[in-house]
Design an enzyme around this catalytic site. Structure first.
Site, PDB file in Angstrom:
ATOM      1  N   GLU A  55     -68.095  59.948  36.837  1.00 34.26           N
ATOM      2  CA  GLU A  55     -66.750  60.091  37.394  1.00 34.26           C
ATOM      3  C   GLU A  55     -66.062  61.361  36.786  1.00 34.26           C
ATOM      4  OE1 GLU A  55     -63.901  57.005  37.628  1.00 34.26           O
ATOM      5  OE2 GLU A  55     -65.516  55.335  38.797  1.00 34.26           O
ATOM      6  N   ASP A 106     -63.705  50.188  39.817  1.00 31.43           N
ATOM      7  CA  ASP A 106     -63.181  50.492  38.614  1.00 31.43           C
ATOM      8  C   ASP A 106     -62.364  49.466  38.120  1.00 31.43           C
ATOM      9  OD1 ASP A 106     -64.291  53.061  38.291  1.00 31.43           O
ATOM     10  OD2 ASP A 106     -62.421  54.021  39.193  1.00 31.43           O
ATOM     11  N   HIS A 142     -54.109  42.755  46.012  1.00 30.14           N
ATOM     12  CA  HIS A 142     -53.843  44.112  45.322  1.00 30.14           C
ATOM     13  C   HIS A 142     -54.190  45.100  46.560  1.00 30.14           C
ATOM     14  CE1 HIS A 142     -55.529  47.164  42.564  1.00 30.14           C
ATOM     15  NE2 HIS A 142     -54.889  46.758  41.841  1.00 30.14           N
TER      16      HIS A 142
END
Length: 527
Positions: A278, A167, A106
């Site tokens: 958030e 997240d 990632h």
């Protein structure tokens, strides 16, 4: 006057010797590289090397860089990792062989890749089974190649869960702990690197070291947020807390950034009623509230249906409250009281109630949809910034609706963090203020497009944002940083640079590890 005549045969001899010398040098270099696979093949390891099928290790989520490795190691044990690194360490700096630890792939800009080096596939690392320990000080022992989603599933069997998240949960422990690991819970618990009790690390010398706050503490704090520069995380002990069953998930909108930021900061100060805070920016999007209806319910359906988002810059505050079913009445009362103190647009209040695991793994649901449409494996020129609280208004005024005129390329996250929850002994660099904001431009680009969604245009916008920050002197720091020169890295670390160099010289002096970060291109000398 006398002249010295050089005959053509002499000149030819000179050229011959020069060519011979260069060919010897080239042969020596080629022999050096050709002998490397042979030496790797003879290493006494439980896993195996693959020298043919290495193309996948030259790809990552960023989809912008591709560096083909010489080999990929699939370790079965920590000893495999240590044996490989120690072997390369013993070859010396002249071998130019380097090592990159790869988790779930990632990375954004080739950080887990290495040209003509060895990529270690950390997900294949086997070892002691994941162990959850319940008690007054609950924790879980996991492999550095374990995915956070698997840790969540296993710890939930014991009624527990890690305190701080990212997240997206389909990331490895070693990957997020090498950066920081932040999400909407970080205002209360700090980043993931603030919730680690112990690490097992393989240094750049091939040494296997257990470290914690009280044991080999300098290595412990070096590795946390250290961008993979000081060691490969092979095991970690993660702090746990009692896990809730359900989540109240809330969204509200603002038109004024100052009001939005003030409410966010109010929510992260003191004893907040919410467990997750958030926000994100919406610029010139049509039917925003209608899009929410698939997952959220409006408090006032009639007023919500009349709300128009076209051509506007809006700021969404996203909140979550964890609870168990028997607490429902009390939780609803707390939420109502907390929301009454905010200054959002009343008609834009949307709520949802979902299982805890569904809330935490929410991005994976979007991933599945994007993969089905062929929109996941595209370039992701993300830009993540940490901005001092005193400068966030200047930043917002210049960027939202000015440099950026829409948010069609991807979401823009924005939320404040408390510096007191970050341990300044780690290697991560943050702004020098008590409160700072994460602003994350999570763009997806269309490679062949020349429009605003094209890769080139997104990169130009990113650079305009960075240029503004530099010219305005905002004191911004990049999260998940990537630079091309050591001078840029030195500027990034600022007063921490000397300590960073000293740590590098202690734990990876030949700069074997994490070459994809491009911080050190040669052995490190420190006196």
């Amino acid at each position: 006057m006398r002249y010295t005549l050089v005959s053509f045969p002499s000149l030819n001899n000179m050229i011959f010797f020069i060519i011979l010398f260069l060919s010897c040098v080239t042969t020596k270099i080629n022999l050096c590289f050709s002998c490397v696979p042979s030496s790797l093949k003879t290493l006494p390891i439980d896993g195996h090397f693959n020298f043919q099928q290495v193309e996948h290790a030259a790809k990552d989520f960023g989809n912008r860089y591709s560096f083909l490795p010489l080999a990929v190691l699939y370790p079965k044990s920590v000893s495999d990792v240590a044996t490989t690194v120690k072997h390369i360490w013993r070859l010396g700096g002249g071998s130019e062989l380097r090592v990159a630890a790869r988790g779930h792939g990632h990375s954004l800009q080739g950080q887990a890749q290495v040209h003509r080096g060895v990529v270690i596939n950390m997900e294949s690392l086997q070892g002691p089974k994941m162990q959850v320990h319940a008690g007054n000080l609950s924790y879980v022992d996991v492999s550095g190649g374990e995915l956070w989603i698997n840790i969540l599933r296993e710890s939930l069997k014991h009624g527990l869960a890690p305190k701080s998240w990212t997240d997206y949960l389909h990331l490895t422990v070693g990957g997020t702990l090498s950066n920081a690991g932040i999400s909407g819970q970080a205002f209360r618990h700090g980043p993931q690197i603030s919730n680690v009790y112990q690490l097992q690390v393989v240094t750049g010398k091939g040494e296997v070291v257990n470290c914690s706050e009280k044991q080999n503490s300098d290595l412990f704090y070096s590795v946390l947020g250290g961008l993979g520069q000081f060691g490969i995380i092979t095991r970690a002990r993660i702090s746990l807390e009692p896990a809730p069953l359900m989540v109240k998930w809330i969204r509200v909108l603002y038109t004024d950034f100052t009001t939005f930021a003030r409410d966010q900061e109010k929510l992260i100060s003191g004893e907040s009623a919410f467990d997750y805070v958030e926000g994100f920016v919406i610029i010139n999007r049509t039917g925003v509230l209608n899009n929410w209806r698939s997952s959220f319910s409006p408090q006032d359906p009639v007023q919500a249906s009349q709300f128009k988002s076209d051509g506007r810059t809006l700021f969404c505050l996203e909140l979550a409250k964890y609870f168990n079913p028997e607490e429902m009445a009390l939780v609803n009362q707390e939420i109502k009281s907390s929301l009454s103190q905010l200054n959002h647009i009343p008609s834009t209040l949307f709520t949802s109630q979902v299982p805890y695991i569904e809330f935490l793994d929410r991005v994976h649901i979007s991933e599945i949809k994007l993969r089905s449409r062929g929109l996941w494996e595209v370039p992701h020129p993300w830009l993540n910034l940490l901005i001092p609280r005193s400068k966030i208004l200047s930043f917002a005024q210049q960027v939202f609706g000015n440099i950026l005129t829409d948010t069609s390329s991807g979401p823009i996250l924005i939320y404040p963090l408390n510096k007191s929850k970050w341990d300044n002994r780690t290697s991560v660099v943050t702004p020098e203020e008590d409160v700072f904001y994460l602003v994350a431009f999570l763009s997806s680009a269309v490679p062949s497009s020349t429009a605003s969604d094209g890769l080139e245009q997104v990169l130009i916008r990113n650079q305009r944002i960075l240029d503004f920050c530099e010219i305005a002197g905002l004191g911004v720091k990049q999260y998940l940083p990537h630079y091309s020169t050591q001078a840029e890295w030195k500027s990034h670390f600022g007063s921490h640079w000397e300590a960073f160099i000293q740590r590098k010289s202690a734990y990876d002096p030949l700069a074997i590890l994490a070459p994809g970060q491009r911080i050190f291109q040669k052995p490190v000398a420190y006196s």
